[in-house]
Design a protein around this motif. Structure first.
Motif, short mmCIF file in Angstrom:
data_model
loop_
_atom_site.label_atom_id
_atom_site.label_comp_id
_atom_site.label_asym_id
_atom_site.label_seq_id
_atom_site.Cartn_x
_atom_site.Cartn_y
_atom_site.Cartn_z
N GLU A 174 5.48 -5.24 3.44
CA GLU A 174 4.74 -6.28 4.16
C GLU A 174 3.76 -7.03 3.28
O GLU A 174 3.57 -8.24 3.45
CB GLU A 174 3.97 -5.64 5.32
N THR A 175 3.11 -6.33 2.35
CA THR A 175 2.08 -6.96 1.52
C THR A 175 2.66 -7.63 0.28
O THR A 175 1.92 -8.22 -0.51
CB THR A 175 1.03 -5.93 1.07
N TRP A 176 3.93 -7.54 0.09
CA TRP A 176 4.60 -8.11 -1.09
C TRP A 176 5.00 -9.55 -0.76
O TRP A 176 5.80 -9.81 0.13
CB TRP A 176 5.83 -7.27 -1.41
N ALA A 177 4.42 -10.53 -1.50
CA ALA A 177 4.80 -11.94 -1.35
C ALA A 177 4.69 -12.43 0.09
O ALA A 177 5.45 -13.29 0.53
CB ALA A 177 6.21 -12.17 -1.90
N ASN A 178 3.73 -11.87 0.83
CA ASN A 178 3.47 -12.27 2.22
C ASN A 178 4.66 -12.05 3.13
O ASN A 178 4.90 -12.82 4.07
CB ASN A 178 3.03 -13.75 2.29
N TYR A 179 5.41 -10.98 2.92
CA TYR A 179 6.54 -10.74 3.82
C TYR A 179 6.09 -10.46 5.25
O TYR A 179 6.85 -10.71 6.19
CB TYR A 179 7.42 -9.61 3.28
N ARG A 180 4.89 -9.99 5.45
CA ARG A 180 4.39 -9.81 6.81
C ARG A 180 4.45 -11.15 7.57
O ARG A 180 4.89 -11.21 8.72
CB ARG A 180 2.95 -9.29 6.79
N GLY A 181 4.00 -12.22 6.91
CA GLY A 181 4.06 -13.54 7.53
C GLY A 181 5.48 -14.03 7.73
O GLY A 181 5.80 -14.64 8.77
N HIS A 182 6.35 -13.77 6.75
CA HIS A 182 7.76 -14.12 6.90
C HIS A 182 8.36 -13.46 8.14
O HIS A 182 9.01 -14.12 8.96
CB HIS A 182 8.56 -13.64 5.68
N PHE A 183 8.18 -12.15 8.25
CA PHE A 183 8.77 -11.41 9.37
C PHE A 183 8.31 -11.98 10.71
O PHE A 183 9.11 -12.22 11.61
CB PHE A 183 8.39 -9.92 9.31
#
Length: 382
Positions: free
Chosen positions: A70-79
């Protein structure tokens, strides 16, 4: 979104999740084929246009990923926004799995419902993925706009983003370095760490290549980087850590290499933990490379897989990458069009740093892999 493995494993840690032995540490022929042979997706099962892919992906209902923290390259926002826009759930297995482990998982799980649909692997692992027959072609709708050095010409993978190796610093425990040579000084004794073992993961391979560049080497000539870390270890400055963020918070290390976007993703938590934190790109070893997002062979949700790759390379996906400090593949085009927000641009490395980044090819990455696999274990003793 669903997580099936707790995020207690560093993405670049040992292949313990799948019980893979040392022979599979590097991507390539050493990977053992444990799964049954499984062919490419029947073309009739895939939508003929993006609209059809969207409709079929919504019927599939889920995209299954591996190696997406989740914290890698803003994947939390992507998801979050992918699910909101398309109504397709994101399911992540082993979010911190490193690249070699991801390839092994496809070998192990081919033809099973738990096989990941899409991976996120370091550029130096793309050749092995192709040679092992683990991925299949898809050219997303923005394929022509992606630079040539960030995609396979046949669409076997695209690299949706790249980053720059930086050093996270606890300023209360050590001075802020500016060059690789600085870290050899006595005040860094027992305080320097890499983001894992370079025989297993892309970030640590890139760290060795950055050091090699600083000492007159290159990706094809990683020897000076290996020798640098051997000297760092000999002086007692290099320590081994399992998780960069945790090591910084607990004081296990105070100068830790990792991608710029990873430090950006951890910065808020580190400050809450009381760390006087800063991350810097060393002046003499600017090195960046990309991660690729290939679709796996015969993926269980073939349309959702393709929709995910389309999302990552879209304007919206690019904005999310930039908000997380990762440079989107279409960066130059999007900046010229004013398509990235000021907030996103402010998260990226300085233009003077980006101008120095020349992205290496998979073949160059293969050369670094071979040198590291051959020399690291006997020369770098921590």
């Amino acid at each position: 979104m669903v997580w099936t493995t707790p995020r207690t494993h560093d993405r670049r840690s040992v292949l313990r999740l799948l019980g893979v032995g040392a022979g599979a540490m590097l991507a390539g022929p050493a990977l053992s084929a444990c799964g049954a042979a499984h062919g490419e997706t029947d073309p009739s099962a895939i939508g003929g246009s993006l609209d059809e892919i969207i409709a079929r992906a919504q019927k599939e209902g889920t995209v299954r990923l591996m190696g997406y923290p989740e914290t890698w390259a803003n994947y939390r926002g992507h998801f979050r926004d992918f699910e909101k826009k398309y109504g397709v759930k994101v399911h992540v297995d082993s979010p911190d799995a490193h690249s070699a482990e991801e390839l092994q998982a496809v070998l192990n799980l081919q033809g099973q419902s738990t096989q990941p649909d899409v991976l996120d692997v370091g550029y130096s692992f793309t050749s092995a993925a192709i040679e092992q027959g683990l991925i299949e072609s898809y050219k997303p709708s923005n394929f022509d706009a992606i630079p040539e050095n960030l995609k396979d010409p046949d669409g076997l993978w695209v690299g949706a983003y790249y980053g720059v190796i930086s050093v996270g610093i606890n300023r209360a425990a050590c001075p802020v370095p500016h060059r690789f040579e600085d870290l050899l000084r006595p005040e860094y004794r027992g305080k320097v760490a890499m983001p894992g073992d370079p025989r297993k993961g892309a970030a640590s391979i890139a760290t060795v290549c950055a050091a090699a560049t600083a000492r007159g080497g290159s990706v094809e000539n990683a020897g000076p980087g290996i020798e640098y870390f051997a000297e760092l270890a000999h002086r007692g400055n290099l320590v081994s850590v399992a998780d960069a963020g945790q090591a910084m918070s607990t004081g296990q290390a105070a100068a830790i290499f990792d991608w710029n976007y990873n430090w950006l993703g951890r910065e808020e938590q580190l400050r809450r933990d009381g760390i006087d934190f800063e991350y810097v790109v060393l002046d003499d070893g600017v090195f960046g490379n990309y991660y690729a997002q290939p679709i796996t062979i015969g993926s269980p949700q073939p349309n959702a897989a393709r929709l995910w790759v389309d999302w990552l390379t879209s304007d919206e996906g690019a904005e999310h990458y930039a908000l997380g400090g990762a440079i989107p593949a279409r960066f130059t085009e999007l900046v010229a069009a004013g398509a990235l927000s000021e907030e996103a641009l402010a998260k990226l490395p300085e233009p003077s740093i980006l101008e120095q980044v020349t992205l290496p090819t998979p073949a160059q990455g293969d050369a670094a892999n071979v040198a590291i696999a051959t020399r690291w274990g006997r020369e770098v003793v921590i």
